[in-house]
Design a protein around this motif. Structure first.
Motif, PDB file in Angstrom:
ATOM      1  N   GLU A 128      -8.032  -7.119 -13.201  1.00  0.00           N
ATOM      2  CA  GLU A 128      -9.131  -7.617 -12.387  1.00  0.00           C
ATOM      3  C   GLU A 128      -9.801  -6.472 -11.630  1.00  0.00           C
ATOM      4  OE1 GLU A 128     -10.399 -10.561 -12.141  1.00  0.00           O
ATOM      5  OE2 GLU A 128      -8.911 -11.945 -12.949  1.00  0.00           O
ATOM      6  N   ALA A 129     -11.087  -6.622 -11.393  1.00  0.00           N
ATOM      7  CA  ALA A 129     -11.816  -5.591 -10.649  1.00  0.00           C
ATOM      8  C   ALA A 129     -11.419  -5.570  -9.177  1.00  0.00           C
ATOM      9  CB  ALA A 129     -13.314  -5.816 -10.781  1.00  0.00           C
ATOM     10  N   TYR A 130     -11.082  -6.727  -8.621  1.00  0.00           N
ATOM     11  CA  TYR A 130     -10.763  -6.772  -7.191  1.00  0.00           C
ATOM     12  C   TYR A 130      -9.812  -7.909  -6.827  1.00  0.00           C
ATOM     13  CZ  TYR A 130     -14.856  -9.788  -7.839  1.00  0.00           C
ATOM     14  OH  TYR A 130     -15.757 -10.712  -8.323  1.00  0.00           O
ATOM     15  N   ASN A 131      -9.740  -8.970  -7.628  1.00  0.00           N
ATOM     16  CA  ASN A 131      -8.933 -10.134  -7.271  1.00  0.00           C
ATOM     17  C   ASN A 131      -7.515 -10.015  -7.839  1.00  0.00           C
ATOM     18  OD1 ASN A 131      -8.820 -12.579  -5.826  1.00  0.00           O
ATOM     19  ND2 ASN A 131      -8.993 -13.750  -7.712  1.00  0.00           N
ATOM     20  N   ASP A 132      -6.822  -8.953  -7.460  1.00  0.00           N
ATOM     21  CA  ASP A 132      -5.486  -8.656  -7.956  1.00  0.00           C
ATOM     22  C   ASP A 132      -4.736  -7.932  -6.835  1.00  0.00           C
ATOM     23  OD1 ASP A 132      -3.416  -6.825  -9.060  1.00  0.00           O
ATOM     24  OD2 ASP A 132      -4.031  -7.634 -10.985  1.00  0.00           O
ATOM     25  N   PRO A 133      -3.535  -8.389  -6.478  1.00  0.00           N
ATOM     26  CA  PRO A 133      -2.831  -7.767  -5.349  1.00  0.00           C
ATOM     27  C   PRO A 133      -2.506  -6.298  -5.580  1.00  0.00           C
ATOM     28  CG  PRO A 133      -1.398  -9.321  -6.510  1.00  0.00           C
ATOM     29  CD  PRO A 133      -2.785  -9.536  -7.031  1.00  0.00           C
ATOM     30  N   ASP A 134      -2.217  -5.911  -6.828  1.00  0.00           N
ATOM     31  CA  ASP A 134      -1.909  -4.509  -7.105  1.00  0.00           C
ATOM     32  C   ASP A 134      -3.154  -3.633  -7.040  1.00  0.00           C
ATOM     33  OD1 ASP A 134       0.858  -4.957  -7.534  1.00  0.00           O
ATOM     34  OD2 ASP A 134       0.427  -5.699  -9.545  1.00  0.00           O
ATOM     35  N   GLY A 144      -6.909   1.674  -7.659  1.00  0.00           N
ATOM     36  CA  GLY A 144      -6.414   0.343  -7.970  1.00  0.00           C
ATOM     37  C   GLY A 144      -6.007   0.190  -9.415  1.00  0.00           C
ATOM     38  N   ALA A 145      -6.750   0.834 -10.306  1.00  0.00           N
ATOM     39  CA  ALA A 145      -6.442   0.736 -11.736  1.00  0.00           C
ATOM     40  C   ALA A 145      -5.096   1.371 -12.053  1.00  0.00           C
ATOM     41  CB  ALA A 145      -7.550   1.399 -12.554  1.00  0.00           C
ATOM     42  N   VAL A 146      -4.840   2.553 -11.515  1.00  0.00           N
ATOM     43  CA  VAL A 146      -3.557   3.217 -11.759  1.00  0.00           C
ATOM     44  C   VAL A 146      -2.416   2.367 -11.217  1.00  0.00           C
ATOM     45  CG1 VAL A 146      -2.122   5.188 -11.131  1.00  0.00           C
ATOM     46  CG2 VAL A 146      -4.477   5.557 -11.860  1.00  0.00           C
ATOM     47  N   ASN A 147      -2.569   1.871  -9.989  1.00  0.00           N
ATOM     48  CA  ASN A 147      -1.486   1.080  -9.399  1.00  0.00           C
ATOM     49  C   ASN A 147      -1.212  -0.186 -10.206  1.00  0.00           C
ATOM     50  OD1 ASN A 147       0.477   0.682  -7.256  1.00  0.00           O
ATOM     51  ND2 ASN A 147      -0.810  -1.032  -6.612  1.00  0.00           N
ATOM     52  N   ALA A 148      -2.275  -0.848 -10.666  1.00  0.00           N
ATOM     53  CA  ALA A 148      -2.095  -2.080 -11.433  1.00  0.00           C
ATOM     54  C   ALA A 148      -1.372  -1.818 -12.751  1.00  0.00           C
ATOM     55  CB  ALA A 148      -3.448  -2.736 -11.694  1.00  0.00           C
ATOM     56  N   GLY A 196       4.880  -3.484 -12.964  1.00  0.00           N
ATOM     57  CA  GLY A 196       5.352  -4.469 -13.927  1.00  0.00           C
ATOM     58  C   GLY A 196       5.605  -3.872 -15.303  1.00  0.00           C
ATOM     59  N   GLU A 197       5.647  -4.767 -16.309  1.00  0.00           N
ATOM     60  CA  GLU A 197       5.917  -4.329 -17.672  1.00  0.00           C
ATOM     61  C   GLU A 197       4.738  -3.542 -18.244  1.00  0.00           C
ATOM     62  OE1 GLU A 197       7.146  -7.314 -20.404  1.00  0.00           O
ATOM     63  OE2 GLU A 197       8.576  -8.228 -19.009  1.00  0.00           O
ATOM     64  N   ARG A 198       5.065  -2.590 -19.079  1.00  0.00           N
ATOM     65  CA  ARG A 198       4.029  -1.792 -19.738  1.00  0.00           C
ATOM     66  C   ARG A 198       3.322  -2.656 -20.789  1.00  0.00           C
ATOM     67  NH1 ARG A 198       2.761   3.573 -21.127  1.00  0.00           N
ATOM     68  NH2 ARG A 198       1.990   3.823 -23.253  1.00  0.00           N
ATOM     69  N   PRO A 199       2.004  -2.804 -20.712  1.00  0.00           N
ATOM     70  CA  PRO A 199       1.282  -3.615 -21.696  1.00  0.00           C
ATOM     71  C   PRO A 199       1.023  -2.837 -22.979  1.00  0.00           C
ATOM     72  CG  PRO A 199      -0.256  -2.730 -20.105  1.00  0.00           C
ATOM     73  CD  PRO A 199       1.112  -2.286 -19.659  1.00  0.00           C
ATOM     74  N   VAL A 249       0.834  -1.201   0.000  1.00  0.00           N
ATOM     75  CA  VAL A 249       0.000   0.000   0.000  1.00  0.00           C
ATOM     76  C   VAL A 249       0.869   1.251   0.000  1.00  0.00           C
ATOM     77  CG1 VAL A 249      -1.759   1.309   1.257  1.00  0.00           C
ATOM     78  CG2 VAL A 249      -1.908  -1.183   1.149  1.00  0.00           C
ATOM     79  N   ASP A 250       1.953   1.231   0.775  1.00  0.00           N
ATOM     80  CA  ASP A 250       2.874   2.375   0.775  1.00  0.00           C
ATOM     81  C   ASP A 250       3.475   2.600  -0.609  1.00  0.00           C
ATOM     82  OD1 ASP A 250       2.483   2.921   3.464  1.00  0.00           O
ATOM     83  OD2 ASP A 250       4.078   1.558   4.101  1.00  0.00           O
ATOM     84  N   THR A 251       3.856   1.502  -1.278  1.00  0.00           N
ATOM     85  CA  THR A 251       4.388   1.612  -2.633  1.00  0.00           C
ATOM     86  C   THR A 251       3.338   2.158  -3.589  1.00  0.00           C
ATOM     87  OG1 THR A 251       5.876  -0.253  -2.234  1.00  0.00           O
ATOM     88  CG2 THR A 251       5.454   0.337  -4.533  1.00  0.00           C
ATOM     89  N   ALA A 252       2.105   1.681  -3.436  1.00  0.00           N
ATOM     90  CA  ALA A 252       1.010   2.151  -4.291  1.00  0.00           C
ATOM     91  C   ALA A 252       0.762   3.635  -4.106  1.00  0.00           C
ATOM     92  CB  ALA A 252      -0.257   1.360  -3.986  1.00  0.00           C
ATOM     93  N   ALA A 253       0.895   4.114  -2.877  1.00  0.00           N
ATOM     94  CA  ALA A 253       0.664   5.541  -2.615  1.00  0.00           C
ATOM     95  C   ALA A 253       1.610   6.402  -3.444  1.00  0.00           C
ATOM     96  CB  ALA A 253       0.830   5.831  -1.131  1.00  0.00           C
ATOM     97  N   THR A 254       2.841   5.942  -3.626  1.00  0.00           N
ATOM     98  CA  THR A 254       3.802   6.671  -4.457  1.00  0.00           C
ATOM     99  C   THR A 254       3.398   6.609  -5.926  1.00  0.00           C
ATOM    100  OG1 THR A 254       5.591   6.208  -2.897  1.00  0.00           O
ATOM    101  CG2 THR A 254       6.212   6.813  -5.147  1.00  0.00           C
ATOM    102  N   ARG A 255       2.937   5.433  -6.367  1.00  0.00           N
ATOM    103  CA  ARG A 255       2.570   5.268  -7.783  1.00  0.00           C
ATOM    104  C   ARG A 255       1.358   6.110  -8.171  1.00  0.00           C
ATOM    105  NH1 ARG A 255       3.108  -0.817  -7.281  1.00  0.00           N
ATOM    106  NH2 ARG A 255       5.232  -1.329  -7.936  1.00  0.00           N
ATOM    107  N   VAL A 256       0.361   6.170  -7.296  1.00  0.00           N
ATOM    108  CA  VAL A 256      -0.883   6.846  -7.677  1.00  0.00           C
ATOM    109  C   VAL A 256      -0.813   8.353  -7.452  1.00  0.00           C
ATOM    110  CG1 VAL A 256      -2.177   4.762  -7.103  1.00  0.00           C
ATOM    111  CG2 VAL A 256      -2.085   6.624  -5.434  1.00  0.00           C
ATOM    112  N   HIS A 257       0.198   8.802  -6.724  1.00  0.00           N
ATOM    113  CA  HIS A 257       0.315  10.236  -6.451  1.00  0.00           C
ATOM    114  C   HIS A 257       0.390  11.015  -7.761  1.00  0.00           C
ATOM    115  CE1 HIS A 257       1.316  13.883  -4.290  1.00  0.00           C
ATOM    116  NE2 HIS A 257       2.335  14.068  -5.113  1.00  0.00           N
ATOM    117  N   GLY A 258      -0.431  12.032  -7.848  1.00  0.00           N
ATOM    118  CA  GLY A 258      -0.485  12.838  -9.054  1.00  0.00           C
ATOM    119  C   GLY A 258      -1.509  12.359 -10.061  1.00  0.00           C
ATOM    120  N   HIS A 259      -1.997  11.119  -9.885  1.00  0.00           N
ATOM    121  CA  HIS A 259      -3.014  10.573 -10.782  1.00  0.00           C
ATOM    122  C   HIS A 259      -4.401  10.576 -10.140  1.00  0.00           C
ATOM    123  CE1 HIS A 259      -0.180   9.043 -13.830  1.00  0.00           C
ATOM    124  NE2 HIS A 259       0.599   8.740 -12.807  1.00  0.00           N
TER     125      HIS A 259
END
Length: 301
Positions: free
Chosen positions: A139-145, A52-56, A60-63, A9-19
């Motif tokens: 995934e809508a919810y069943n994804d750790p990211d 959750g969408a931004v963090n996911a 990992g690799e850019r799709p 969650v701490d890592t995600a907070a950095t990723r989603v910041h600004g989005h």
């Protein structure tokens, strides 16, 4: 199966910041009892799902392309996140999706495909499409990211209002509730579901995820037929209280939010207040999360 942690969650907070928006808190009294309202329905896209969408998509690799299935809010979050990252997105929705949600998904630039009458049916079609094309399925919810991204909302609550001792959220597939348990810094998580959409409640009693019926005024957002394995693994070991509310209680709470605060939310977002007004929420100072506002809205009276 990878289970997310508070560190994620701490890592995600950095990723989603600004989005994403850091949504405000409203401290108030309802029925002579103090509480806080987390105005997450003011989030970009009108719901918490963008986190959750931004963090996911930032993990990992850019799709090359993105596919998902959604009752509406998750699809809009994924479509918006994909657009901001320059990725093409396709969103599968049930034929019963509210028009307000479908319109916003298409407006975001994503391709919208209506399939089936339930979330499970459209999700199966979306998974098939992702397998055929090699697209990144979110995934809508069943994804750790995704779960970790949703937990950034609870992190905001914990830091903005350290005196809060319980965070109350509505439950569909369990992503927000699991993220809240991880991001709440030890506060109790209260998971609220309609009687007709109680997949977490039934899973906690059964000791494992089980298939459930879906029948509620809030089904477009909370209509998962089975709690996700990853959210369940988090919630089964966390300090979680499961609460059920009726459709009438949800609609009454939704109307109260408009009458008293001029807050217009979808039925799912009123479920925490419904439980609070019914006296089913523990804690001295709970925070009720208003999770979304993407529906055609009219008061009951």
């Amino acid at each position: 199966m990878r289970i997310p942690t508070a560190i994620d969650v701490d890592t995600a907070a950095t990723r989603v910041h600004g989005h994403v928006r850091h949504t405000p808190l409203l401290r108030t009294e309802i029925g002579d009892r103090e509480c806080l309202l987390k105005l997450e329905h003011l989030q970009r896209t009108g719901s918490f799902k963008l986190r959750g969408a931004v963090n996911a998509l930032a993990s990992g690799e850019r799709p090359e392309q993105v596919i998902t299935a959604s009752g509406g809010n998750h699809g809009l979050g994924v479509a918006t996140a994909a657009k901001s990252l320059g990725l093409p997105a396709t969103v599968y929705v049930p034929e019963t999706v509210p028009e307000a949600k479908a319109r916003r998904i298409e407006r975001s630039g994503a391709t919208l495909i209506r399939h089936g009458t339930t979330y499970a049916e459209c999700a199966a079609a979306a998974h098939d499409a992702a397998t055929r094309t090699g697209a990144r399925y979110v995934e809508a919810y069943n994804d750790p990211d995704v779960v970790a991204g949703q937990g950034t909302m609870a992190r905001e609550i914990a830091r903005d209002a350290p005196d809060v001792d319980a965070i109350v959220v509505a439950v569909g597939g369990g992503g927000l509730a699991a993220g809240t348990a991880l991001g709440s810094d030890g506060r109790k998580t209260v998971a609220v579901e309609p009687h007709g959409c109680g997949c977490l409640h039934q899973a906690l009693h059964a000791g494992e995820p089980v298939d459930t019926d879906v029948d509620s005024v809030a089904a477009s957002a909370l209509g998962a037929t089975r709690i996700g394995d990853i959210p369940f693994a988090v919630l089964a070991s966390a300090d979680v209280t499961s609460v059920l509310v009726t459709d009438d209680e949800i609609l009454t709470a939704r109307d109260l939010l408009w009458e008293e605060f001029r807050l217009a939310v979808e039925p799912a977002a009123a479920a925490p207040l419904a439980a609070f007004a019914a006296g089913r929420i523990p804690g001295d100072l709970p925070c009720l999360v208003l999770c979304g506002a993407n529906t055609t809205w009219t008061p009951s009276t």
